[in-house]
Structures are given as C-alpha cells and as structure tokens.
Design an enzyme around this catalytic site. Sequence first.
Site, PDB file in Angstrom:
ATOM      1  N   ARG A  36       0.830  -1.215   0.000  1.00  0.00           N
ATOM      2  CA  ARG A  36       0.000   0.000   0.000  1.00  0.00           C
ATOM      3  C   ARG A  36       0.864   1.263   0.000  1.00  0.00           C
ATOM      4  O   ARG A  36       0.433   2.311  -0.434  1.00  0.00           O
ATOM      5  CB  ARG A  36      -0.895   0.031   1.253  1.00  0.00           C
ATOM      6  CG  ARG A  36      -2.042  -0.954   1.234  1.00  0.00           C
ATOM      7  CD  ARG A  36      -2.729  -1.005   2.601  1.00  0.00           C
ATOM      8  NE  ARG A  36      -3.297   0.251   3.057  1.00  0.00           N
ATOM      9  CZ  ARG A  36      -4.486   0.723   2.717  1.00  0.00           C
ATOM     10  NH1 ARG A  36      -5.248   0.037   1.887  1.00  0.00           N
ATOM     11  NH2 ARG A  36      -4.934   1.858   3.209  1.00  0.00           N
TER      12      ARG A  36
ATOM     13  N   ASP B 113     -10.183   0.963   0.699  1.00  0.00           N
ATOM     14  CA  ASP B 113     -10.102   2.415   0.827  1.00  0.00           C
ATOM     15  C   ASP B 113     -11.473   2.982   0.458  1.00  0.00           C
ATOM     16  O   ASP B 113     -12.278   2.322  -0.197  1.00  0.00           O
ATOM     17  CB  ASP B 113      -9.029   2.971  -0.120  1.00  0.00           C
ATOM     18  CG  ASP B 113      -7.613   2.699   0.396  1.00  0.00           C
ATOM     19  OD1 ASP B 113      -7.442   2.701   1.631  1.00  0.00           O
ATOM     20  OD2 ASP B 113      -6.712   2.482  -0.428  1.00  0.00           O
TER      21      ASP B 113
ATOM     22  N   GLU C 251      -3.932   6.545  18.912  1.00  0.00           N
ATOM     23  CA  GLU C 251      -4.614   5.381  18.349  1.00  0.00           C
ATOM     24  C   GLU C 251      -3.962   4.102  18.866  1.00  0.00           C
ATOM     25  O   GLU C 251      -2.754   3.929  18.740  1.00  0.00           O
ATOM     26  CB  GLU C 251      -4.483   5.488  16.826  1.00  0.00           C
ATOM     27  CG  GLU C 251      -5.342   4.547  16.057  1.00  0.00           C
ATOM     28  CD  GLU C 251      -5.293   4.855  14.552  1.00  0.00           C
ATOM     29  OE1 GLU C 251      -5.281   6.046  14.159  1.00  0.00           O
ATOM     30  OE2 GLU C 251      -5.234   3.894  13.787  1.00  0.00           O
TER      31      GLU C 251
ATOM     32  N   ARG D 145      -0.215   5.653  16.380  1.00  0.00           N
ATOM     33  CA  ARG D 145      -0.009   6.996  15.824  1.00  0.00           C
ATOM     34  C   ARG D 145      -0.782   8.026  16.623  1.00  0.00           C
ATOM     35  O   ARG D 145      -1.685   7.689  17.389  1.00  0.00           O
ATOM     36  CB  ARG D 145      -0.373   7.061  14.343  1.00  0.00           C
ATOM     37  CG  ARG D 145      -1.750   6.534  13.999  1.00  0.00           C
ATOM     38  CD  ARG D 145      -1.925   6.458  12.454  1.00  0.00           C
ATOM     39  NE  ARG D 145      -3.078   5.608  12.134  1.00  0.00           N
ATOM     40  CZ  ARG D 145      -3.355   5.118  10.941  1.00  0.00           C
ATOM     41  NH1 ARG D 145      -2.574   5.378   9.918  1.00  0.00           N
ATOM     42  NH2 ARG D 145      -4.414   4.361  10.737  1.00  0.00           N
TER      43      ARG D 145
ATOM     44  N   ARG E 239       9.740   5.753  -3.112  1.00  0.00           N
ATOM     45  CA  ARG E 239      10.080   6.703  -4.187  1.00  0.00           C
ATOM     46  C   ARG E 239      11.534   7.143  -4.105  1.00  0.00           C
ATOM     47  O   ARG E 239      11.999   7.500  -3.031  1.00  0.00           O
ATOM     48  CB  ARG E 239       9.209   7.951  -4.087  1.00  0.00           C
ATOM     49  CG  ARG E 239       7.761   7.686  -4.285  1.00  0.00           C
ATOM     50  CD  ARG E 239       7.080   8.911  -4.883  1.00  0.00           C
ATOM     51  NE  ARG E 239       5.642   8.741  -4.791  1.00  0.00           N
ATOM     52  CZ  ARG E 239       4.924   9.175  -3.760  1.00  0.00           C
ATOM     53  NH1 ARG E 239       5.501   9.841  -2.783  1.00  0.00           N
ATOM     54  NH2 ARG E 239       3.634   8.954  -3.740  1.00  0.00           N
TER      55      ARG E 239
ATOM     56  N   TYR F   7      -9.963  -4.985   2.951  1.00  0.00           N
ATOM     57  CA  TYR F   7      -9.227  -3.800   3.397  1.00  0.00           C
ATOM     58  C   TYR F   7      -9.457  -2.716   2.337  1.00  0.00           C
ATOM     59  O   TYR F   7      -8.599  -2.444   1.511  1.00  0.00           O
ATOM     60  CB  TYR F   7      -7.739  -4.155   3.504  1.00  0.00           C
ATOM     61  CG  TYR F   7      -6.846  -3.144   4.220  1.00  0.00           C
ATOM     62  CD1 TYR F   7      -7.279  -1.887   4.593  1.00  0.00           C
ATOM     63  CD2 TYR F   7      -5.530  -3.492   4.503  1.00  0.00           C
ATOM     64  CE1 TYR F   7      -6.428  -0.995   5.233  1.00  0.00           C
ATOM     65  CE2 TYR F   7      -4.668  -2.610   5.143  1.00  0.00           C
ATOM     66  CZ  TYR F   7      -5.133  -1.362   5.500  1.00  0.00           C
ATOM     67  OH  TYR F   7      -4.291  -0.479   6.122  1.00  0.00           O
TER      68      TYR F   7
ATOM     69  N   ARG G  45      -9.007  -6.477  13.296  1.00  0.00           N
ATOM     70  CA  ARG G  45      -8.313  -5.647  14.269  1.00  0.00           C
ATOM     71  C   ARG G  45      -9.258  -4.532  14.664  1.00  0.00           C
ATOM     72  O   ARG G  45      -9.994  -3.990  13.830  1.00  0.00           O
ATOM     73  CB  ARG G  45      -7.032  -5.041  13.674  1.00  0.00           C
ATOM     74  CG  ARG G  45      -5.985  -6.056  13.369  1.00  0.00           C
ATOM     75  CD  ARG G  45      -5.479  -6.771  14.593  1.00  0.00           C
ATOM     76  NE  ARG G  45      -4.664  -5.912  15.440  1.00  0.00           N
ATOM     77  CZ  ARG G  45      -4.225  -6.268  16.645  1.00  0.00           C
ATOM     78  NH1 ARG G  45      -4.569  -7.445  17.171  1.00  0.00           N
ATOM     79  NH2 ARG G  45      -3.480  -5.445  17.340  1.00  0.00           N
TER      80      ARG G  45
HETATM   81  N1  UDP Z   1       3.259   0.885   7.828  1.00  0.00           N
HETATM   82  C1  UDP Z   1       4.480   0.842   8.469  1.00  0.00           C
HETATM   83  N2  UDP Z   1       4.979   1.973   9.032  1.00  0.00           N
HETATM   84  C2  UDP Z   1       4.330   3.144   8.983  1.00  0.00           C
HETATM   85  C3  UDP Z   1       3.069   3.202   8.316  1.00  0.00           C
HETATM   86  C4  UDP Z   1       2.566   2.038   7.755  1.00  0.00           C
HETATM   87  O1  UDP Z   1       5.098  -0.200   8.546  1.00  0.00           O
HETATM   88  O2  UDP Z   1       4.824   4.142   9.523  1.00  0.00           O
HETATM   89  C5  UDP Z   1       2.743  -0.372   7.249  1.00  0.00           C
HETATM   90  C6  UDP Z   1       1.912  -1.145   8.244  1.00  0.00           C
HETATM   91  O3  UDP Z   1       2.127  -2.514   8.014  1.00  0.00           O
HETATM   92  C7  UDP Z   1       0.495  -0.794   7.849  1.00  0.00           C
HETATM   93  C8  UDP Z   1       0.622  -0.678   6.342  1.00  0.00           C
HETATM   94  O4  UDP Z   1       1.907  -0.118   6.155  1.00  0.00           O
HETATM   95  O5  UDP Z   1      -0.425  -1.785   8.209  1.00  0.00           O
HETATM   96  C9  UDP Z   1      -0.428   0.154   5.685  1.00  0.00           C
HETATM   97  O6  UDP Z   1      -0.417   1.446   6.239  1.00  0.00           O
HETATM   98  P1  UDP Z   1      -1.557   2.481   5.923  1.00  0.00           P
HETATM   99  O7  UDP Z   1      -1.080   3.809   6.372  1.00  0.00           O
HETATM  100  O8  UDP Z   1      -2.002   2.324   4.521  1.00  0.00           O
HETATM  101  O9  UDP Z   1      -2.702   1.992   6.902  1.00  0.00           O
HETATM  102  P2  UDP Z   1      -4.102   2.636   7.241  1.00  0.00           P
HETATM  103  O10 UDP Z   1      -3.968   4.113   6.972  1.00  0.00           O
HETATM  104  O11 UDP Z   1      -5.085   1.935   6.369  1.00  0.00           O
HETATM  105  O12 UDP Z   1      -4.283   2.347   8.675  1.00  0.00           O
END
Ligand code: UDP
Length: 370
Positions: free
Chosen positions: A170, A354, A304, A278, A174, A352, A247
């Site tokens: 996801r 979006d 969170e 976060r 870059r 999952y 989860r």
């Molecule tokens: N992820 C990570 N570190 C970060 C942010 C995301 O390892 O700082 C990984 C983690 O496995 C997470 C996945 O990337 O489940 C997808 O993150 P995303 O931000 O897309 O999750 P969402 O916003 O859907 O909670």
Amino acid sequence: MYDYLIVGAGLYGSVFARQAADAGKSVLVIDKRPHIAGNIFTEEIAGINVHKYGAHIFHTNNREVWSYVNRFAAFNRFTNSPVANYCGELYSLPFNMYTFNKMWGVITPEEAAAKIEEQKKVAGIEKPTNLEEQAISLVGTDIYEKLIKGYTEKQWGRPCKELPAFIIKRLPVRFTFDNNYFNALYQGIPVGGYTQMVMNMLDGIEVSRGIEYLENKAELDKLASRIIYTGPIDAYFGYKLGTLEYRSVRFETEILNIPNFQGNAAVNYTDKETPWTRIIEHKWFEFGKDEEGRDLPKTVISREYSSEWKQGDEPYYPVNDEKNNELYKKYRTLADKEAKVIIGGRLGEYKYYDMDAVIAAALDKTKEVL
Ligand code: UDP
C-alpha cells in the site's frame, strides 16, 4: 413497504441509498449507531472536525468516483505526508529520498537504491512470501527494523512473517523527494467534514438511527423487498461457520490548550515500546488554522491503540490472511444464495477497502441491480 432497506449508513450504504433514491426507488436506511457516516464520521470539537473512528484521507485515481464525491462536498487540497517517530528520530513518510538521506546519509537516488540492494542481498530474499520479506526487498533491513516492524506488529498484533505481503505494498517507495503518501491523482478532505458529506448524500432519504438489524431481523425484513446489508458477513450468518478476525482500534482523544502539538496531521510511532501506533492532530487536515493559533488557540489530538477484535468491539481492519480469506469465501457462498439480500462494503466483503474503492463497489452494484 420500501423497495430497499439499507442496513448501515456508512459509505457503501449511503451511496447505494442515493443511487436507489435517484432511480425512483423508495429507501429506508437504518444504522445501529446514533449517527450516520459509519467509520468516516466526523464530529466538531473545539471548532475542529475530529475523525472519531480514525483518520480518513480521501484519495483516488478513479475520475468517476472523484466527480461523484464532489457532488456532495467541496474538497480541500490536503496532501497526506505522515512523519515517523522512531525513538525520537523523525523520518519522512512514505519512503522517499528524505527518508533515505536521514537513514543512511545518501544523497543521490543511485546511492539509495544501492544501499537497499546491498541490504536485500545480505538478507538473501529472492521471492518475498510474507510482509517481512516483502518489506526488506522493497526498502532494506534498516528501514524495515526502524519504520515498519514495530508499527506493523503493533497494528496487526502478529509477527510480520505471518502477515500478507500486500499490506506493505500500500505504501509507495520513491527515489524522489516527493513525500505525498498516496500515488493518487485526486486527494483531499471534504470541507465541513465527512459527516456533512454523507448527510448531503442522504438528503431527502429516510434514516433511522439506533436500530439493531440482526436483533430485529424478521420484523425489519418485512419492510422491504430487498435488503442491502453492510455489517460483518459472519455476524449476518450468526457466526455459524466461525468468526472472521478483525483488528479493532481505540482512540484517546484530548483537547489541548495549545495551538500546535506536533505540526502535522499524522505522526506514526514506529518503535515497539510506545503503546499507541499513531497520534492524529485533527486540525491539520484542514486549512485556515494557522500554527500560531491566532485563529484557533486549541488543538485536538487522538492517540490510536490497536487491539484484537472480540465480539462487542468495533471491527476495523479485516485480517486478510489465508485462513480468514478461506473462511470468508465460505460465507460468500452462503451470501450469494440469499435471494433478497445483498451483502457489501468493507465488513460485508471482508476487504481492506479504501473509501474510493467502497464507493466504486457500491456504484457498480447499483448499476447491476437497479
Ligand atoms: N506501515 C508501516 N509503518 C508506517 C506506516 C505504515 O510499517 O509508519 C505499514 C503497516 O504494516 C500498515 C501498512 O503499512 O499496516 C499500511 O499502512 P496504511 O497507512 O495504509 O494503513 P491505514 O492508513 O489503512 O491504517
């Protein structure tokens, strides 16, 4: 008697309701919660739209979906660029040249790519089969250890070796200094909040809140010729084949009497010791709230915490590993046999999703059935 009873006033249900109503169908929307908008519900606290069920940043490559949502809200030009905090070291996300420079001191894209290649080689991964291997082959061991492992294991409650590789895909990687988290053509937050957007979608449509569908199924089913159910598919069938794993997330929200807590909408705590994943500072999703606090001296933050879902909790993320996907398929076979009911959305399809994909799925479904 209605043409459609829609169970769940989240995005899937609300889009379906709008399309059905526009096609001249009679519609009743019900939701067990006291509010509409499902998990994109926002509520104004201290003049700030707070994302009560976690941050939602709208982004899409789908023009049809983008023009659809713009019917119901104006979008600001928010661009998601989270910051990772690893034991007090700050890194730019998603993984980009700022991240590589901070991690290794490399200057050019070539040096960054060489560093990743070197670490990937040492780890000896050829064909990644799980999240850990996928992550290391994308960004190397250092970034995996500092920015991925702790965060992912807190979020999913499982070792990275047992998680599907697609989750980490996801995130973009870059070799430029572009720290936009999404590769989408269109991105933004609805001005006035998501609740207002969903309210506009449901304009003129009858909505009853605080109604538990499954507890009153027999009676409610009599009200309509077809049902759109957007709750968990396993709950619909009384968990008779077993429970799907999710989860869940818990938020601790605080109003602070300072104008600026962390200077960014999202800061991810990527070490394993910090108990939250976060911190969201909601005001930075919107514009016109300057950092000196001249126009808004307060701020609202949410920590969170991720946990394993158990019955009674809110299900957030489906755990799309093999075992759960297999079980879902069995439920789907049952669902397809229900003549009167369509089961859709994030919980109905155990996906999952979006937001844009949920809308696209709902629009497709309405094209098929209306
Ligand atoms: N992820 C990570 N570190 C970060 C942010 C995301 O390892 O700082 C990984 C983690 O496995 C997470 C996945 O990337 O489940 C997808 O993150 P995303 O931000 O897309 O999750 P969402 O916003 O859907 O909670």
